[in-house]
Design a protein around this motif. Sequence first.
Motif, PDB file in Angstrom:
ATOM      1  N   SER A 144     -33.157  37.492  28.746  1.00 27.70           N
ATOM      2  CA  SER A 144     -32.255  36.621  29.505  1.00 27.70           C
ATOM      3  C   SER A 144     -31.221  37.453  30.259  1.00 27.70           C
ATOM      4  CB  SER A 144     -31.542  35.645  28.558  1.00 27.70           C
ATOM      5  OG  SER A 144     -30.612  34.857  29.254  1.00 27.70           O
ATOM      6  N   LYS A 145     -31.033  37.154  31.551  1.00 25.18           N
ATOM      7  CA  LYS A 145     -30.127  37.959  32.382  1.00 25.18           C
ATOM      8  C   LYS A 145     -28.810  37.239  32.675  1.00 25.18           C
ATOM      9  CE  LYS A 145     -33.854  40.557  34.617  1.00 25.18           C
ATOM     10  NZ  LYS A 145     -34.935  40.009  33.790  1.00 25.18           N
ATOM     11  N   ARG A 146     -28.871  35.934  32.987  1.00 23.55           N
ATOM     12  CA  ARG A 146     -27.640  35.232  33.352  1.00 23.55           C
ATOM     13  C   ARG A 146     -26.724  35.024  32.148  1.00 23.55           C
ATOM     14  NH1 ARG A 146     -30.591  30.603  36.879  1.00 23.55           N
ATOM     15  NH2 ARG A 146     -32.071  30.921  35.180  1.00 23.55           N
ATOM     16  N   ILE A 147     -27.321  34.756  30.978  1.00 24.31           N
ATOM     17  CA  ILE A 147     -26.556  34.673  29.734  1.00 24.31           C
ATOM     18  C   ILE A 147     -27.229  35.627  28.748  1.00 24.31           C
ATOM     19  CG2 ILE A 147     -25.687  33.196  27.881  1.00 24.31           C
ATOM     20  CD1 ILE A 147     -25.981  30.803  29.713  1.00 24.31           C
ATOM     21  N   LYS A 182     -29.283  34.834  25.356  1.00 23.59           N
ATOM     22  CA  LYS A 182     -29.036  33.392  25.371  1.00 23.59           C
ATOM     23  C   LYS A 182     -29.685  32.669  24.199  1.00 23.59           C
ATOM     24  CE  LYS A 182     -31.119  30.581  28.435  1.00 23.59           C
ATOM     25  NZ  LYS A 182     -31.381  29.790  29.674  1.00 23.59           N
ATOM     26  N   ASP A 199     -40.498  38.014  33.870  1.00 23.47           N
ATOM     27  CA  ASP A 199     -39.944  36.847  34.565  1.00 23.47           C
ATOM     28  C   ASP A 199     -41.010  35.968  35.206  1.00 23.47           C
ATOM     29  OD1 ASP A 199     -37.388  37.631  33.903  1.00 23.47           O
ATOM     30  OD2 ASP A 199     -37.060  38.742  35.766  1.00 23.47           O
ATOM     31  N   ASP A 255     -28.080  27.289  32.289  1.00 24.32           N
ATOM     32  CA  ASP A 255     -28.408  28.474  33.072  1.00 24.32           C
ATOM     33  C   ASP A 255     -27.232  29.432  33.230  1.00 24.32           C
ATOM     34  OD1 ASP A 255     -31.096  27.923  33.582  1.00 24.32           O
ATOM     35  OD2 ASP A 255     -30.599  26.611  35.267  1.00 24.32           O
ATOM     36  N   ASN A 256     -26.007  28.945  32.961  1.00 23.98           N
ATOM     37  CA  ASN A 256     -24.832  29.799  33.111  1.00 23.98           C
ATOM     38  C   ASN A 256     -23.769  29.377  32.101  1.00 23.98           C
ATOM     39  OD1 ASN A 256     -23.364  27.529  34.309  1.00 23.98           O
ATOM     40  ND2 ASN A 256     -24.565  27.921  36.151  1.00 23.98           N
ATOM     41  N   GLU A 257     -22.651  30.088  32.098  1.00 23.42           N
ATOM     42  CA  GLU A 257     -21.618  29.828  31.096  1.00 23.42           C
ATOM     43  C   GLU A 257     -21.016  28.423  31.240  1.00 23.42           C
ATOM     44  OE1 GLU A 257     -20.977  31.575  28.565  1.00 23.42           O
ATOM     45  OE2 GLU A 257     -21.901  33.517  29.020  1.00 23.42           O
ATOM     46  N   ASP A 261     -22.620  25.725  32.248  1.00 24.12           N
ATOM     47  CA  ASP A 261     -23.593  24.824  31.630  1.00 24.12           C
ATOM     48  C   ASP A 261     -23.435  24.834  30.117  1.00 24.12           C
ATOM     49  OD1 ASP A 261     -24.675  24.302  34.130  1.00 24.12           O
ATOM     50  OD2 ASP A 261     -26.292  25.772  33.914  1.00 24.12           O
ATOM     51  N   TRP A 262     -23.187  26.021  29.569  1.00 24.32           N
ATOM     52  CA  TRP A 262     -23.055  26.169  28.117  1.00 24.32           C
ATOM     53  C   TRP A 262     -21.890  25.320  27.597  1.00 24.32           C
ATOM     54  CZ3 TRP A 262     -26.270  29.529  25.240  1.00 24.32           C
ATOM     55  CH2 TRP A 262     -25.948  29.624  23.887  1.00 24.32           C
TER      56      TRP A 262
END
Length: 224
Positions: free
Chosen positions: A13-16, A19, A77, A207-209, A211-212
Amino acid sequence: MKNIAIIPARGGSKRIPHKNIKHFLGKPIIAYSIEAAINSDLFDEIMVSTDDYEIAEVAKQHGARVPFLRSEENSDDFATLADVIDEVKRQYLEQGNLFDNICCILPTAPLLTVDNLKKGYDLLSNRNVDSARPVVRFSYPIQRALRLDGNKKIGMFNDEYKDCRSQDLEAAFHDAGQFYWMKFDIGLRGNNKFGFEIPETMVQDIDNEQDWVIAELKYKMINL
């Protein structure tokens, strides 16, 4: 009927970063998917497909099996869920293990409920379908979607709907991104795909912080 739950959780996982095992309200997010599968009493086998030793260890600590690591080919990916599922099927068949149905449960689905897992299984079992999944209604009619050009000028994708009332347009849905029930011999490659609607409050793509954080708020709201 023998059912297997496959939870695909690669380590790249790259964005988070990390993750799939990042803590979500006190425990690794993948634990929610594993525990939902366990508590449903639907599965003869609950396994995690991963290429990452740390994810494998966390998965085993929370009750899943990791009988083998995912191949490098299906850990980049470009590997699809269908590719990952096919690889798991081949590994089990080589070991002489055959199942009737598969449920691919995503590892970042903390809003997943046992009740919805059972609804999906009932749909797969009682209808002539290849696969079944939860879907969510778009909150605004997609027929009236807008575009912005480079000068910030607004235009419609479909001008034919510009004078239509929202309530007169057909409802549209998107994948809830939680789980996919399927026949073992067909996997995700079948064309006869069915779905059932769940509310937007029970779904959050992560998909990102931001969203988390939203997912944690929704979880707290549902579990008050």
